[in-house]
Design a protein around this motif. Structure first.
Motif, PDB file in Angstrom:
ATOM      1  N   ILE A  53      34.421  -7.746  81.216  1.00 60.05           N
ATOM      2  CA  ILE A  53      33.575  -7.850  80.047  1.00 60.05           C
ATOM      3  C   ILE A  53      33.767  -9.247  79.465  1.00 60.05           C
ATOM      4  O   ILE A  53      34.672  -9.485  78.869  1.00 60.05           O
ATOM      5  N   GLU A  54      32.750  -9.902  79.498  1.00 56.83           N
ATOM      6  CA  GLU A  54      32.548 -11.479  78.651  1.00 56.83           C
ATOM      7  C   GLU A  54      31.641 -11.473  77.811  1.00 56.83           C
ATOM      8  O   GLU A  54      30.412 -11.117  78.133  1.00 56.83           O
ATOM      9  N   SER A  55      31.951 -11.945  76.591  1.00 63.56           N
ATOM     10  CA  SER A  55      30.943 -12.198  75.665  1.00 63.56           C
ATOM     11  C   SER A  55      31.199 -13.430  74.980  1.00 63.56           C
ATOM     12  O   SER A  55      32.195 -13.966  75.022  1.00 63.56           O
ATOM     13  N   SER A  56      29.953 -13.864  74.346  1.00 70.41           N
ATOM     14  CA  SER A  56      30.328 -15.172  73.683  1.00 70.41           C
ATOM     15  C   SER A  56      31.308 -14.951  72.633  1.00 70.41           C
ATOM     16  O   SER A  56      31.499 -15.911  71.701  1.00 70.41           O
ATOM     17  N   GLU A  57      31.354 -13.756  71.974  1.00 73.30           N
ATOM     18  CA  GLU A  57      32.417 -13.417  70.989  1.00 73.30           C
ATOM     19  C   GLU A  57      33.264 -12.484  71.385  1.00 73.30           C
ATOM     20  O   GLU A  57      32.843 -11.647  72.432  1.00 73.30           O
ATOM     21  N   SER A  58      34.383 -12.139  71.023  1.00 76.78           N
ATOM     22  CA  SER A  58      35.121 -11.150  71.501  1.00 76.78           C
ATOM     23  C   SER A  58      34.224  -9.993  71.293  1.00 76.78           C
ATOM     24  O   SER A  58      34.062  -9.429  70.598  1.00 76.78           O
ATOM     25  N   PRO A  59      34.269  -9.167  72.570  1.00 75.51           N
ATOM     26  CA  PRO A  59      33.356  -7.879  72.502  1.00 75.51           C
ATOM     27  C   PRO A  59      34.128  -6.762  71.838  1.00 75.51           C
ATOM     28  O   PRO A  59      35.182  -6.806  71.616  1.00 75.51           O
ATOM     29  N   SER A  60      33.363  -6.108  70.991  1.00 78.63           N
ATOM     30  CA  SER A  60      33.572  -5.238  70.268  1.00 78.63           C
ATOM     31  C   SER A  60      34.004  -3.903  70.725  1.00 78.63           C
ATOM     32  O   SER A  60      33.728  -3.402  72.082  1.00 78.63           O
ATOM     33  N   LEU A  61      34.990  -3.205  70.045  1.00 75.31           N
ATOM     34  CA  LEU A  61      35.534  -1.884  70.670  1.00 75.31           C
ATOM     35  C   LEU A  61      34.599  -0.998  70.951  1.00 75.31           C
ATOM     36  O   LEU A  61      34.433  -0.318  71.966  1.00 75.31           O
ATOM     37  N   ASP A  62      33.573  -0.901  70.160  1.00 77.58           N
ATOM     38  CA  ASP A  62      32.239   0.083  70.326  1.00 77.58           C
ATOM     39  C   ASP A  62      31.518   0.026  71.763  1.00 77.58           C
ATOM     40  O   ASP A  62      31.388   0.724  72.417  1.00 77.58           O
ATOM     41  N   ASN A  63      31.340  -1.592  71.917  1.00 74.99           N
ATOM     42  CA  ASN A  63      30.535  -1.708  73.012  1.00 74.99           C
ATOM     43  C   ASN A  63      31.352  -1.770  74.342  1.00 74.99           C
ATOM     44  O   ASN A  63      30.739  -1.553  75.202  1.00 74.99           O
ATOM     45  N   THR A  64      32.457  -2.070  74.102  1.00 82.06           N
ATOM     46  CA  THR A  64      33.488  -2.049  75.144  1.00 82.06           C
ATOM     47  C   THR A  64      33.454  -0.673  75.671  1.00 82.06           C
ATOM     48  O   THR A  64      33.536  -0.159  76.994  1.00 82.06           O
ATOM     49  N   ALA A  65      33.734   0.393  74.513  1.00 82.30           N
ATOM     50  CA  ALA A  65      34.065   1.795  75.206  1.00 82.30           C
ATOM     51  C   ALA A  65      32.471   2.523  75.650  1.00 82.30           C
ATOM     52  O   ALA A  65      32.569   3.076  76.379  1.00 82.30           O
ATOM     53  N   TYR A  66      31.493   1.844  75.180  1.00 84.22           N
ATOM     54  CA  TYR A  66      30.482   2.141  75.389  1.00 84.22           C
ATOM     55  C   TYR A  66      30.094   1.979  77.007  1.00 84.22           C
ATOM     56  O   TYR A  66      29.743   2.785  77.579  1.00 84.22           O
ATOM     57  N   ILE A  67      30.453   0.722  77.361  1.00 87.26           N
ATOM     58  CA  ILE A  67      30.455   0.202  78.729  1.00 87.26           C
ATOM     59  C   ILE A  67      31.065   0.949  79.935  1.00 87.26           C
ATOM     60  O   ILE A  67      30.575   1.479  80.759  1.00 87.26           O
ATOM     61  N   ILE A  68      32.372   1.176  79.233  1.00 86.56           N
ATOM     62  CA  ILE A  68      33.381   1.937  80.285  1.00 86.56           C
ATOM     63  C   ILE A  68      32.733   3.206  80.419  1.00 86.56           C
ATOM     64  O   ILE A  68      32.850   3.813  81.517  1.00 86.56           O
ATOM     65  N   ASP A  69      32.244   4.077  79.367  1.00 92.32           N
ATOM     66  CA  ASP A  69      31.897   5.284  79.260  1.00 92.32           C
ATOM     67  C   ASP A  69      30.456   5.469  80.107  1.00 92.32           C
ATOM     68  O   ASP A  69      30.531   6.410  81.098  1.00 92.32           O
TER      69      ASP A  69
END
Length: 208
Positions: free
Chosen positions: A156-172
C-alpha cells in the motif's frame, strides 16, 4: 501482520534489485530479481547469486517462456513488461511505514508457492479515503472470479503515510473478497514520491 523489520539490511543495500545480463558488476541486494527471457543459464544465475550476495533469486516472467531452474531460484512472478519495475518496488520493502515485513516473510511466501502473478492499481486526484476505496475495488476486480488464493503480498503506497483506517479498510475489503481455506498474506505500507497519489501493488498465488 508484522510491525518490525529484519535489521540485517537496514543500511543502503536494497532489499530487491533488478539485475541484467549485460551488467559489468552486480550490486549487493537481499533479493536478486532478473527477467527470465534475458537468457540466464545455470552458471549465470549461480554467479549472480554469489556476486550480489543475495539471499535468494526471483525470476520475472514477462512471456510464456518456460523456466527449469527452480532449484536455483526461490520463485517466479508473472507480470507485464511495463510492470517489471513495479514488481521490484513491491519486493523492495522499506523499513519505514505503518506496517512492515522483512525478507524472510517474502521468502516464506515463495516457500509456500513458487509462482505468483502481479497486479496493481494507481489512483490519482482525490481525498485519500476515496482513493483508497477505489484502489481496493480496482485491485479486487483484477483477481480471477471466485479465486482461491493461497498466498498474497500487498503493498500500500500513498503520497502521505497511509492512515490506519484506510489501511484496515483495504485489508478487510480484500480478505472478504477472496476465498481461501488457509490464506497466507503479508501487507506493507510505504510513502511514494508522486503527490496526491495512491497505489496498490500485489502478487498472488492461486490454488490449482
Amino acid at each position: 501482520m508484522k510491525y518490525h523489520m529484519d535489521e540485517s539490511y537496514i543500511d543502503n543495500t536494497p532489499n530487491a534489485f533488478l539485475y541484467q545480463r549485460i551488467m559489468d558488476r552486480y550490486p549487493k541486494s537481499a533479493i536478486g530479481c532478473f527477467i527470465i527471457s534475458e537468457d540466464w543459464d545455470e552458471q549465470a544465475l549461480l554467479e549472480l547469486k554469489e556476486k550480489s550476495e543475495a539471499r535468494f533469486l526471483v525470476g520475472l516472467q514477462i512471456d510464456d517462456m518456460d523456466f527449469d531452474r527452480l532449484d536455483i531460484i526461490e520463485g517466479i512472478v508473472r507480470c507485464q513488461t511495463e510492470d517489471v519495475n513495479q514488481v521490484v518496488k513491491l519486493l523492495n520493502i522499506s523499513p519505514r511505514g505503518l506496517i512492515g515485513i522483512d525478507v524472510i516473510d517474502i521468502k516464506s511466501l515463495f516457500e509456500r508457492e513458487k509462482s505468483y502473478k502481479f497486479i496493481q492499481t494507481h489512483i490519482t486526484d482525490g481525498f485519500e479515503t476515496d482513493m483508497a476505496k477505489k484502489a481496493a475495488n480496482e485491485i479486487v476486480s483484477q483477481l480471477p472470479k471466485n479465486p482461491n488464493i493461497k498466498g498474497l503480498l500487498l503493498g500500500i503506497e500513498s503520497s502521505e503515510s497511509p492512515s490506519l483506517d484506510n489501511t484496515a479498510y483495504i485489508i478487510d475489503f480484500i480478505e472478504k473478497s477472496i476465498m481461501a481455506d488457509d490464506l497466507y498474506t503479508y501487507y506493507c505500507t510505504s510513502m511514494g514520491d508522486e503527490p496526491n497519489s495512491f497505489r496498490l501493488r500485489a502478487m498472488y498465488a492461486e490454488e490449482e
